[in-house]
Design an enzyme around this catalytic site. Structure first.
Site, short mmCIF file in Angstrom:
data_model
loop_
_atom_site.label_atom_id
_atom_site.label_comp_id
_atom_site.label_asym_id
_atom_site.label_seq_id
_atom_site.Cartn_x
_atom_site.Cartn_y
_atom_site.Cartn_z
N CYS A 147 28.86 28.58 29.80
CA CYS A 147 29.39 28.87 31.13
C CYS A 147 30.91 28.99 31.15
O CYS A 147 31.50 29.14 32.21
CB CYS A 147 28.93 27.80 32.12
SG CYS A 147 29.77 26.23 31.89
N LYS A 149 2.01 4.77 1.60
CA LYS A 149 2.06 5.32 2.96
C LYS A 149 1.67 6.79 2.89
O LYS A 149 2.47 7.65 2.52
CB LYS A 149 3.46 5.16 3.55
CG LYS A 149 3.54 5.53 5.01
CD LYS A 149 4.85 5.05 5.61
CE LYS A 149 4.88 5.17 7.11
NZ LYS A 149 4.82 6.52 7.62
N LYS A 183 10.62 3.64 3.17
CA LYS A 183 10.57 5.09 3.00
C LYS A 183 11.45 5.49 1.83
O LYS A 183 12.56 4.99 1.69
CB LYS A 183 11.09 5.77 4.27
CG LYS A 183 10.17 5.59 5.46
CD LYS A 183 9.53 6.92 5.83
CE LYS A 183 8.56 6.79 6.97
NZ LYS A 183 9.01 7.42 8.20
N GLU A 222 0.83 -1.21 0.00
CA GLU A 222 0.00 0.00 0.00
C GLU A 222 0.86 1.25 0.00
O GLU A 222 2.03 1.19 0.35
CB GLU A 222 -0.84 0.04 1.29
CG GLU A 222 -1.93 -0.97 1.34
CD GLU A 222 -2.49 -1.12 2.75
OE1 GLU A 222 -2.55 -0.13 3.49
OE2 GLU A 222 -2.83 -2.26 3.10
N CYS A 237 26.18 24.88 35.04
CA CYS A 237 26.00 25.26 33.64
C CYS A 237 24.49 25.38 33.38
O CYS A 237 23.75 24.42 33.57
CB CYS A 237 26.64 24.20 32.74
SG CYS A 237 26.52 24.60 31.00
N CYS A 284 32.97 25.89 27.21
CA CYS A 284 31.51 25.82 27.06
C CYS A 284 30.95 27.19 26.66
O CYS A 284 31.22 28.18 27.32
CB CYS A 284 30.90 25.36 28.38
SG CYS A 284 29.11 25.46 28.38
N ASP A 296 0.92 10.48 3.76
CA ASP A 296 1.65 11.35 4.68
C ASP A 296 0.71 12.38 5.30
O ASP A 296 0.45 13.43 4.72
CB ASP A 296 2.79 12.04 3.91
CG ASP A 296 3.85 12.57 4.85
OD1 ASP A 296 3.81 12.22 6.05
OD2 ASP A 296 4.72 13.33 4.39
N CYS A 356 30.42 19.61 28.51
CA CYS A 356 30.80 20.64 29.47
C CYS A 356 30.94 19.97 30.83
O CYS A 356 30.08 19.21 31.24
CB CYS A 356 29.71 21.73 29.53
SG CYS A 356 29.85 22.79 30.96
N TYR A 412 -6.91 2.61 6.17
CA TYR A 412 -5.99 1.54 5.75
C TYR A 412 -6.03 0.28 6.61
O TYR A 412 -5.32 -0.66 6.32
CB TYR A 412 -4.56 2.07 5.66
CG TYR A 412 -4.07 2.69 6.96
CD1 TYR A 412 -3.71 1.91 8.04
CD2 TYR A 412 -3.99 4.07 7.08
CE1 TYR A 412 -3.29 2.47 9.21
CE2 TYR A 412 -3.57 4.65 8.26
CZ TYR A 412 -3.22 3.84 9.32
OH TYR A 412 -2.80 4.40 10.50
P1 AMP Z 1 5.40 5.88 11.45
O1 AMP Z 1 4.65 7.18 11.75
O2 AMP Z 1 6.61 6.08 10.59
O3 AMP Z 1 5.60 5.04 12.66
O4 AMP Z 1 4.42 5.04 10.51
C1 AMP Z 1 3.22 4.60 10.98
C2 AMP Z 1 2.12 5.47 10.47
O5 AMP Z 1 2.03 5.41 9.07
C3 AMP Z 1 0.77 5.01 10.93
O6 AMP Z 1 0.47 5.49 12.21
C4 AMP Z 1 -0.14 5.61 9.89
O7 AMP Z 1 -0.55 6.87 10.35
C5 AMP Z 1 0.75 5.86 8.69
N1 AMP Z 1 0.26 5.21 7.48
C6 AMP Z 1 0.04 5.83 6.31
N2 AMP Z 1 -0.39 5.00 5.38
C7 AMP Z 1 -0.48 3.77 5.95
C8 AMP Z 1 -0.88 2.48 5.48
N3 AMP Z 1 -1.25 2.28 4.23
N4 AMP Z 1 -0.85 1.46 6.36
C9 AMP Z 1 -0.43 1.65 7.63
N5 AMP Z 1 -0.04 2.84 8.13
C10 AMP Z 1 -0.06 3.90 7.30
ZN ZN Z 2 28.66 24.72 30.45
#
Ligand code: AMP
Ligand code: ZN
Length: 665
Positions: free
Chosen positions: A408, A114, A311, A112, A429, A405, A116, A423, A224
């Protein structure tokens, strides 16, 4: 009069700045209490001096409603994050672990995108949306139902045929790229600051207090996954189809493949074609398709073992290095931070980047005016990954690491095993002292509300707070005289501080900030050592015999207790009544040794994490699915029928939380 006007303007600017951080950048720089204090002060001044009223004041924007917090509630099933991979080697390593674990090679993957955005967890029961939570810390999230109900792609009621199911459905709140462009155009036309990028805007929007404003943001919800004991379905891809039938918005990009080769092709395809998508993704997610295999694989403490994200490499751009500042952290570590000519990377403007360590800085031999390569990866703070050799600054401008530092002026020290200079002025500090106090009051340690970072800095500079023991010796009369503070907040602060005395030994041990003794190490230690006095007398050898405590941590503990200042602080804290020994009632035992538990449902007096803790502290093990090996199913409210049925079939004892406490008492 001018002074008042100036004060009002300052407050407006400050509040606008925090609004921007909170709503647009999704960053919490001050605590809610501190934010409210600023707002109250501004409301008060505006009411007393109506001649300075202004319809653009932030007091109008938040509709007069002060920031009431969202309620935090626990997820029925915890929300895990995903383990990340960036290369085919890492992907293959994951694949090999899966094969080893389930013992076959013939299985399907569901690939799938991911999305954002910001993750949310929706609970449906009897065909109705009961509530929606943010992911939060995975166990508990903020209840943002009111805001989510304004999003048209989230159904409030399901079709008649789905009335019987109870389930949690997880999704991502996103903003389509074209809607985002329109939104920003509108903001510009209105003379407002444009938003940085769709992701931050989405996650900021769902946490706004004014649902009417949320309704005006072009938010969408992509779903998802469904988690339920109620819906008997064999494959994840089928679950996605069920979600579609229910009326959820499940984008159509998933592919079921039956080999790791197929997975790689999917990854490659979207790496090239992701720019054509109408929304942003930061990678792809690979899941084992069969739910049975998912159950067999289970979870680590953070991630499912049956899914992984891949990623895509972050964008990497060159920009000019203006200077380097040297920051001093809580532990005294000096970290170089690069100040850059602002550059737009993956939709947001980057002005600073971290260099992580002295060693890295040395390797790059940075000079002012160098063009450095900046990468915005998964981390919040972008990092410098290299230099453009063609465009270097002049060699006289090589950046030199300070010898003392910057805060300090004390001597710096570098141990061979460390990548950083430190430090040596542990006690005086400023950033170190303040950092230790901030750590002590933080949520996972003593959790003292009302002592936000700003307040701690202020109190430190006023001389009210020099070390963590001073927290319990504050003069509240003096505090209530501080401008903008007031009696009420002083009272609340006092209450929070008094209550913190009830915290367990583990929280105190974590809070006092022994280097390398984080939350998890402190939990391990209290299982073996039941008082601070015993801990203070242990040597490196006996300390390292504790599970997960390595030589480095052991040495750090011994060093900590050989410092007379630390002993004095602990003695003071003892005299204020803090817990420095493990009490019998929260003690561990061996009563559940060898017993395997499965936890399911929602409990009345404990969170699921607490139940798990109780079991583990008393020698039991917790597993995720009911099998022949299970001894007890700890059942809460709303437990799914499938776990109950399996437990009944296999003759596993079913107990509730009260029975569990009986077992150990
Ligand atoms: P991370 O934030 O890097 O830990 O990735 C996990 C997050 O990816 C999850 O909490 C989801 O919010 C997001 N996410 C987006 N698309 C998907 C998908 N197709 N399946 C699972 N998680 C997803
Ligand atoms: Zn310091």
């Amino acid at each position: 009069m001018d002074k008042i006007k100036q004060k009002i303007q300052e407050l407006r600017d400050l509040i606008n700045q925090h609004n921007h951080y909170y709503y647009d950048l999704d960053k919490n720089i001050i605590s809610d209490i501190e934010y409210d204090e600023l707002l109250i002060e501004l409301v008060r001044l505006e009411n007393n001096y109506p001649q300075f009223k202004d319809e653009n004041s932030p007091t109008n924007r938040v509709g007069g409603g002060l920031s009431e917090k969202f309620d935090s509630e626990s997820h029925v099933y915890p929300m895990y994050s995903l383990d990340n991979t960036y290369s085919s080697e890492e992907l293959e390593a994951w694949y090999n672990r899966v094969v080893k674990n389930i013992g076959i090679t013939d299985f399907e993957f569901c690939c799938e995108l991911k999305y954002d955005g910001a993750s949310v967890n929706l609970l449906y029961d009897e065909g109705k949306l009961v509530r929606g939570l943010t992911r939060g810390d995975g166990s508990n999230g903020d209840n943002i139902t009111k805001n989510l109900k304004t999003i048209s792609s989230i159904p409030i009621k399901l079709k008649e045929s789905f009335k019987k199911n109870k389930f949690e459905i997880r999704g991502e709140i996103i903003i389509h790229l074209d809607s985002f462009a329109q939104l920003n155009k509108k903001r510009k036309d209105n003379g407002e600051q444009p938003f940085m990028n769709p992701r931050n805007t989405a996650s900021g929007s769902i946490k706004m207090l004014d649902s009417n404003e949320v309704a005006r943001r072009p938010l969408e919800c992509f779903l998802y996954s469904i988690v339920s004991d109620d819906i008997a379905i064999e494959d994840h891809s089928e679950l996605l189809n069920v979600a579609r039938e229910m009326g959820f918005n499940v984008p159509n990009y998933e592919r079921v493949v039956n080999s790791i080769q197929g997975v790689k092709e999917y990854i490659k395809y979207w790496e090239i074609n992701r720019k054509t998508l109408p929304f942003e993704i930061d990678g792809v997610v690979i899941k084992i398709n069969k739910i049975d295999y998912q159950n067999q694989l289970g979870f680590t403490s953070k991630f499912p073992r049956w899914a992984i994200s891949y990623k895509y490499k972050a964008e990497n751009l060159a920009t000019r290095l203006k200077s380097i500042s040297f920051n001093v952290g809580r532990t005294g570590a000096i970290t170089p931070v690069a100040n850059l000519e602002p550059v737009l990377i993956s939709g947001s403007t980057v002005k600073r980047a971290s260099l992580h360590s002295y060693d890295q800085m040395l390797k790059l031999k940075l000079r002012v005016n160098d063009f450095v390569l900046v990468e915005k990866g998964g981390e919040i703070i972008p990092k410098i990954t290299g230099i453009d050799e063609e465009r270097r600054g002049s060699s006289e401008d090589e950046i030199i690491f300070p010898e003392i530092c910057p805060e300090c002026n004390s001597k710096l020290e570098k141990l061979e095993s460390e990548a950083n200079y430190f430090c040596t002025n542990y006690i005086d500090c400023r950033p170190q002292a303040i950092g230790r106090i901030q750590h002590f009051v933080s949520r996972k340690a003593m959790n003292i509300d009302g002592l936000g970072d700003e307040t701690i800095r202020l109190f430190y500079d006023l001389g009210f707070l020099r070390d963590i023991a001073d927290i319990y010796n504050l003069n509240y009369d003096e505090i209530s005289k501080i401008e903008g503070y007031g009696e009420k907040s002083a009272k609340n602060l006092k209450k929070g501080i008094e209550e913190s005395k009830l915290n367990s030994f583990q929280k105190v041990l974590f809070g006092i900030g022994i280097r390398y003794v984080g939350e998890s190490a402190s939990k391990k230690i209290i299982k073996h050592v039941d008082s601070i006095d015993k801990l203070a007398h242990m040597d490196i050898e006996s300390l390292s015999s504790i599970d997960e405590i390595g030589d480095k941590t052991a040495k750090s503990i011994v060093d900590f207790f050989s410092d007379i200042n630390n002993i004095q602080i602990i003695n003071k804290l003892k005299s204020f009544g803090l817990n420095f020994y493990q009490k019998d009632n929260d003690n561990h035992s061996a009563k559940l040794n060898g017993k395997i538990f499965v936890i399911s449902g929602v409990f009345e007096s404990h969170s699921r994490d607490e139940i798990k803790n109780i079991i583990e502290l008393n020698g039991g093990k917790v597993s995720s699915s009911v099998s022949k090996k299970t001894n007890y199913l700890v059942a809460g409210n709303n437990i799914g029928p499938s776990k109950l049925n399996t437990a009944n079939e296999l003759g596993v004892s079913i107990i509730n939380e009260v029975n569990l406490i009986d077992l150990i008492s």
